[in-house]
Motif scaffolding. Structure first.
Motif, mmCIF file in Angstrom:
data_model
loop_
_atom_site.group_PDB
_atom_site.id
_atom_site.type_symbol
_atom_site.label_atom_id
_atom_site.label_comp_id
_atom_site.label_asym_id
_atom_site.label_seq_id
_atom_site.Cartn_x
_atom_site.Cartn_y
_atom_site.Cartn_z
ATOM 1 N N PRO A 85 0.820 -1.209 0.000
ATOM 2 C CA PRO A 85 0.000 0.000 0.000
ATOM 3 C C PRO A 85 0.859 1.266 0.000
ATOM 4 O O PRO A 85 1.994 1.252 0.493
ATOM 5 C CB PRO A 85 -0.812 -0.116 1.290
ATOM 6 C CG PRO A 85 -0.088 -1.065 2.150
ATOM 7 C CD PRO A 85 0.708 -1.975 1.260
ATOM 8 N N LEU A 86 0.294 2.341 -0.533
ATOM 9 C CA LEU A 86 1.019 3.624 -0.625
ATOM 10 C C LEU A 86 1.711 3.970 0.689
ATOM 11 O O LEU A 86 2.878 4.351 0.709
ATOM 12 C CB LEU A 86 0.041 4.762 -0.952
ATOM 13 C CG LEU A 86 -0.682 4.733 -2.288
ATOM 14 C CD1 LEU A 86 -1.575 5.963 -2.440
ATOM 15 C CD2 LEU A 86 0.317 4.688 -3.426
ATOM 16 N N ILE A 87 0.984 3.826 1.787
ATOM 17 C CA ILE A 87 1.527 4.307 3.068
ATOM 18 C C ILE A 87 2.767 3.502 3.496
ATOM 19 O O ILE A 87 3.671 4.036 4.139
ATOM 20 C CB ILE A 87 0.435 4.311 4.177
ATOM 21 C CG1 ILE A 87 0.906 5.139 5.365
ATOM 22 C CG2 ILE A 87 -0.010 2.922 4.555
ATOM 23 C CD1 ILE A 87 -0.202 5.602 6.291
ATOM 24 N N GLN A 88 2.838 2.253 3.070
ATOM 25 C CA GLN A 88 4.018 1.453 3.443
ATOM 26 C C GLN A 88 5.281 1.960 2.737
ATOM 27 O O GLN A 88 6.383 1.876 3.283
ATOM 28 C CB GLN A 88 3.771 -0.026 3.152
ATOM 29 C CG GLN A 88 4.876 -0.900 3.747
ATOM 30 C CD GLN A 88 4.589 -2.380 3.689
ATOM 31 O OE1 GLN A 88 3.427 -2.799 3.579
ATOM 32 N NE2 GLN A 88 5.630 -3.195 3.757
ATOM 33 N N TYR A 89 5.112 2.497 1.527
ATOM 34 C CA TYR A 89 6.279 3.078 0.848
ATOM 35 C C TYR A 89 6.834 4.242 1.676
ATOM 36 O O TYR A 89 8.057 4.367 1.851
ATOM 37 C CB TYR A 89 5.909 3.565 -0.565
ATOM 38 C CG TYR A 89 5.743 2.441 -1.556
ATOM 39 C CD1 TYR A 89 6.842 1.946 -2.262
ATOM 40 C CD2 TYR A 89 4.502 1.860 -1.782
ATOM 41 C CE1 TYR A 89 6.691 0.911 -3.178
ATOM 42 C CE2 TYR A 89 4.340 0.817 -2.687
ATOM 43 C CZ TYR A 89 5.442 0.348 -3.379
ATOM 44 O OH TYR A 89 5.297 -0.683 -4.272
ATOM 45 N N ALA A 90 5.934 5.079 2.211
ATOM 46 C CA ALA A 90 6.389 6.229 3.012
ATOM 47 C C ALA A 90 7.047 5.759 4.308
ATOM 48 O O ALA A 90 8.051 6.316 4.755
ATOM 49 C CB ALA A 90 5.208 7.148 3.310
ATOM 50 N N VAL A 91 6.493 4.691 4.902
ATOM 51 C CA VAL A 91 7.072 4.155 6.144
ATOM 52 C C VAL A 91 8.468 3.597 5.852
ATOM 53 O O VAL A 91 9.442 3.896 6.555
ATOM 54 C CB VAL A 91 6.135 3.078 6.756
ATOM 55 C CG1 VAL A 91 6.837 2.291 7.841
ATOM 56 C CG2 VAL A 91 4.864 3.720 7.301
ATOM 57 N N GLU A 92 8.607 2.820 4.789
ATOM 58 C CA GLU A 92 9.911 2.218 4.479
ATOM 59 C C GLU A 92 10.938 3.282 4.102
ATOM 60 O O GLU A 92 12.124 3.163 4.430
ATOM 61 C CB GLU A 92 9.754 1.159 3.380
ATOM 62 C CG GLU A 92 8.998 -0.054 3.919
ATOM 63 C CD GLU A 92 8.814 -1.177 2.909
ATOM 64 O OE1 GLU A 92 9.302 -1.051 1.764
ATOM 65 O OE2 GLU A 92 8.159 -2.178 3.270
ATOM 66 N N GLU A 93 10.476 4.324 3.418
ATOM 67 C CA GLU A 93 11.377 5.438 3.074
ATOM 68 C C GLU A 93 11.926 6.074 4.364
ATOM 69 O O GLU A 93 13.122 6.366 4.466
ATOM 70 C CB GLU A 93 10.562 6.463 2.271
ATOM 71 C CG GLU A 93 11.328 7.657 1.786
ATOM 72 C CD GLU A 93 10.389 8.660 1.092
ATOM 73 O OE1 GLU A 93 9.306 8.273 0.614
ATOM 74 O OE2 GLU A 93 10.754 9.842 1.054
ATOM 75 N N SER A 94 11.059 6.244 5.359
ATOM 76 C CA SER A 94 11.488 6.842 6.631
ATOM 77 C C SER A 94 12.446 5.910 7.365
ATOM 78 O O SER A 94 13.462 6.346 7.913
ATOM 79 C CB SER A 94 10.284 7.109 7.537
ATOM 80 O OG SER A 94 9.299 7.816 6.844
#
Ligand code: G1P
Length: 289
Positions: free
Chosen positions: A37-46
């Motif tokens: 999901p989109l939000i997991q990309y942001a979490v992994e980026e962080s």
């Protein structure tokens, strides 16, 4: 990896109207790109920047986000019993990360969403990631922004040049290039092209300091009748410098249908299991057109 930025704030309370009907009952942050999901990309980026504390601002119909980052006992047992070790590892790879959730009771805008975290952020800088802006996972934008923050100790926002006709979809800055960064003079939320001070658009990555809260508390509604983060930054820039960092890699506006499709194609082509056969499919498709 040690970092001065320990927390990431992920606003996820928006209504996702650009993606209706898909987002009527499911959060837009849970739309998948390939298999995440989109939000997991942001979490992994962080996480790739050493950030391990997340505050997700949710709203009604957003329970799926909490479930996604929670353990899933039945599913884990099933995967264990059927020997699906790789999948089990995949769904558990974020289990050491701390997530906190705050409900924004009314969707009053991005600035208001950020204000909701005030009681839970002490006197420390933090990152804000808007998960519908997908950054190429191989390009360390946030890490570069944290480095700039560490040198300047002032807010840093990510910028991208956009076509003049699209400025009204973004916060737009007025600034001067100083070395590798823009020193920002002013910011406007979603201006008409003829009133835009430039074509440098704010994209959804920010490093902010707690100074923003005091301003957001007094912020009046702006564009669209919402409390805008851009308006609060406009106030900050009168008190301290804000720096803008022009993105050097790829960004996709995955909250938009075309942007979402582009992200899907590019990330599928980067996926080891899919790239060969997907490339072949695309090639034949284009040839047949
Ligand atoms: C928000 C911000 C805007 C920024 C954009 C980046 O707008 O208000 O300043 O340019 O994110 O994606 P939204 O896309 O939520 O309308």
């Amino acid at each position: 990896m040690k970092t001065t930025i320990k927390k990431a704030i992920l606003p996820a309370a928006g209504l996702g109207t650009r993606f209706l009907p898909a987002t009527k009952a499911s959060p837009k942050e849970m739309l998948p790109i390939v298999d995440k999901p989109l939000i997991q990309y942001a979490v992994e980026e962080s996480i790739s920047c050493g950030i391990e504390e997340f505050i997700i601002i949710t709203g009604k119909h957003k329970r799926a986000i909490e479930d996604h980052f929670d353990s899933a006992f039945e599913l884990e047992e099933k995967l264990k019993n059927t020997g699906k070790k790789k999948l089990l590892e995949e769904i558990n790879k974020l289990s050491h990360i701390n997530f906190a959730y705050i409900r924004q009771r009314i969707a009053l805008g991005l600035g208001h969403a950020i204000l909701c975290v005030k009681p839970f952020v002490s006197d420390e800088p933090f990152a804000v990631l808007l998960s519908d802006d997908i950054i190429d996972p191989d390009y360390p934008l946030l890490r570069e922004m944290i480095k700039i923050y560490e040198q300047k100790r002032c807010p840093v926002i990510a910028l991208e040049e956009v076509p003049k006709a699209e400025v009204q979809r973004y916060g737009i800055i007025d600034g001067v290039l100083e070395g590798d960064v823009y020193k920002i003079n002013d910011l406007v939320e979603k201006p008409e092209p003829r009133n835009a001070p430039s074509n440098l658009a704010i994209i959804g990555r920010y490093i902010l300091t707690p100074d923003i809260f005091e301003i957001l508390e007094k912020q009046r509604p702006g564009f669209g009748g919402e409390i805008q983060l851009t308006d609060a930054l406009r106030e900050i820039v009168r008190r301290m410098p804000i720096y803008g960092y022009l993105i050097k890699g790829k960004r996709y506006d995955a909250g938009d249908k075309l942007g979402y499709l582009k992200a899907t194609v590019d990330l599928a082509l980067k996926n080891k299991e899919l790239s060969e056969s997907f490339k072949k499919f695309l090639f034949e498709k284009v040839k047949a057109e």
